[in-house]
Design an enzyme around this catalytic site. Structure first.
Site, mmCIF file in Angstrom:
data_model
loop_
_atom_site.group_PDB
_atom_site.id
_atom_site.type_symbol
_atom_site.label_atom_id
_atom_site.label_comp_id
_atom_site.label_asym_id
_atom_site.label_seq_id
_atom_site.Cartn_x
_atom_site.Cartn_y
_atom_site.Cartn_z
ATOM 1 N N ASP A 139 3.268 -6.425 1.082
ATOM 2 C CA ASP A 139 3.556 -5.181 1.785
ATOM 3 C C ASP A 139 4.620 -5.427 2.848
ATOM 4 O OD1 ASP A 139 2.745 -2.348 2.339
ATOM 5 O OD2 ASP A 139 2.296 -3.203 4.305
ATOM 6 N N GLU A 157 7.151 -4.936 -2.016
ATOM 7 C CA GLU A 157 7.159 -3.554 -1.506
ATOM 8 C C GLU A 157 8.445 -3.400 -0.703
ATOM 9 O OE1 GLU A 157 7.560 -0.941 1.057
ATOM 10 O OE2 GLU A 157 5.955 -1.933 2.169
ATOM 11 N N ASP A 206 0.286 5.633 0.848
ATOM 12 C CA ASP A 206 0.853 6.221 2.070
ATOM 13 C C ASP A 206 1.447 7.611 1.842
ATOM 14 O OD1 ASP A 206 0.235 4.218 3.905
ATOM 15 O OD2 ASP A 206 2.050 3.087 3.481
#
Length: 476
Positions: A269, A317, A370
């Site tokens: 991430d 990501e 998200d």
């Protein structure tokens, strides 16, 4: 690239499953995936979350959330004395010799993180949940004699935490084994930064940008972007990369080893933070006054590649402010990036998320944890914006304008040249915004969405299977 064949999968955090743990609903979910011919299950980080429940702010980068432990799976007569209660079994009472031997092996193999984590959690409980920065100096600063005395006086509590982690690890490994038997791969998630109030920082202060008392001098976040006009001030302490490099990135190697052991693929991430990270002075309330600071991502990934024998099973990501150095770093190590279709329709023809610009070495999503659900996103668009979406899908993918949302965007993801297509479970179910998992920048109301067992219907499996077949995403 980790994904060499065209596949389709589902994003579904463990807490979103009907039971919210490692219990029987996991078997039902894996069976549903198998019937649907979905061969990749993406989960969010499995760590023990702090107060706001975010799996990206955890008490440990290595431990598993105790809430995931299934009492229903603690009834095996080969493991425990049958007279032991479930609560006793959770802390190791009544464990039979074979299970105790397995536990001791786990403790030895996990000693690089387990001992510190268990002690951290017991002291934290003793201190009524206060941050380690507020503990008495001897515990805060890890005075060896004081910690040894505390561990001795609270040996049962420390043992209970260790045994709980053993059971969690054991249950997770059973899940991975069952998934593999069905041809399903597990796609994990590694937050680049760690929480300040964690065993990681408490036990490894030298590897973070902290002052003498342990307070961060600079913190992590991102500049103003799609999600927030003032950016996001995450508040995580930043790594002291020079010390980590001098140590051969040992902590990162241990962390990656744990994740590679638990998952088939690992998403890093905020991968862009390995090229450069947004450094915010700790006294600032927002992220606006931060600055970009270069990170030694190439040196780190080279060290990890050497440690784990070549190609790393990592997916980057690479969302947000992505510059050429981030893309170059990702490509240099053969890592797929991410494509979000909800981001594809609000700029020019060079937008990398547009279907016409997709690359095979990518993972395509309708949206992530998200984002709003695709239906919620669609309902927030103006009529003109909705018409534009259908114009693009018709022109670039020859999709019918009569296909309703969210199925139209799901079809766009499945039709993409990207080898892996991941659809959030809420989109497979056609949920509106009530199915949203997280709204970045909001402190409450997140990380709680669950779907019901009845949602895993034979009818839905049949529809998904037809799409997987149509778009050639069944690896056989």
């Amino acid at each position: 690239m980790p994904c060499a064949l065209r596949r389709a999968g589902v994003l579904a955090p463990v807490f979103s499953l009907p039971s919210g743990d490692f219990g029987p609903s996991v078997d039902q979910f894996l069976a549903f995936m198998n019937q649907s011919r979905l061969t990749v299950w993406q989960v969010l980080p499995l760590g023990p979350p702090l107060m706001d429940g975010s799996p990206y702010q955890c008490a440990s980068s290595f431990a598993i959330n105790p809430a995931f432990l299934s009492d229903a799976l603690l009834l095996n007569p080969d493991d425990f004395d049958p007279v032991a209660t479930v609560s006793e079994r959770r802390v190791g009472r009544g464990a039979l010799p074979s299970l105790l031997a397995e536990f001791e092996q786990f403790c030895r193999a996990s000693s690089n993180w387990l001992d510190d984590y268990a002690l951290f959690m017991v002291i934290k409980s003793h201190e009524q949940g206060r941050s380690w920065l507020e503990w008495r100096p001897a515990w805060r600063d890890r005075d060896p004699a004081s910690l040894e005395a505390f561990a001795r006086d609270h040996a049962k509590a420390v043992h209970a935490i260790q045994f709980e982690q053993f059971l969690l690890d054991r249950q997770w490994r059973c899940i991975v084994t069952k998934a593999h038997e069905l041809g399903i791969l597990i796609y994990g998630d590694l937050p680049i930064f760690v929480a300040g109030d964690s065993a990681d920082v408490w036990a490894n202060r030298a590897f973070f940008q902290l002052d003498e008392r342990g307070l961060p001098t600079e913190v992590a976040g991102v500049p103003p972007d799609y999600f927030s006009a003032t950016g996001q001030r995450w508040g995580n302490p930043l790594f002291d990369w020079s010390r980590m490099a001098a140590d051969g990135f040992s902590w990162w190697k241990q962390r990656m080893a744990r994740h590679i052991d638990m998952f088939d693929w690992v998403r890093i991430d905020h991968f862009r933070g390995l090229a450069a990270y947004w450094s915010i002075p700790a006294h600032c309330d927002t992220a606006i006054d931060g600055r970009w600071v270069e990170a030694p991502g190439a040196a780190l990934l080279t060290a990890l590649s050497e440690a784990f024998g070549g190609d790393l099973p990592i997916i980057a990501e690479d969302l947000g402010v992505i510059t050429e150095d981030v893309t170059a770093l990702r490509k240099a190590f053969g890592m797929p990036g991410m494509l979000i279709l909800q981001f594809a329709f609000d700029s020019d023809d060079d937008n990398p998320y547009l279907p016409a610009n997709h690359q095979a070495d990518s993972v395509v999503y309708t949206g992530t944890h998200d984002n709003d659900t695709t239906l919620g996103w669609w309902q927030s668009l103006s009529p003109d914006a909705q018409a534009h979406v259908y114009d693009v899908l018709e022109q670039q993918l020859n999709l019918s304008r009569s296909e309703p949302m969210p199925m139209a965007l799901i079809r766009a993801a499945m039709a993409s040249v990207a080898r892996l297509a991941i659809i959030p479970m809420a989109d497979w179910l056609g949920c509106d915004s009530s199915g949203r998992i997280n709204t970045p920048g909001t402190p409450t109301g997140n990380w709680t969405w669950q779907f019901e067992r009845a949602a895993m219907s034979a009818e839905l499996s049949q529809r998904i299977r037809a799409l997987v077949t149509e778009y050639q995403r069944d690896p056989g």
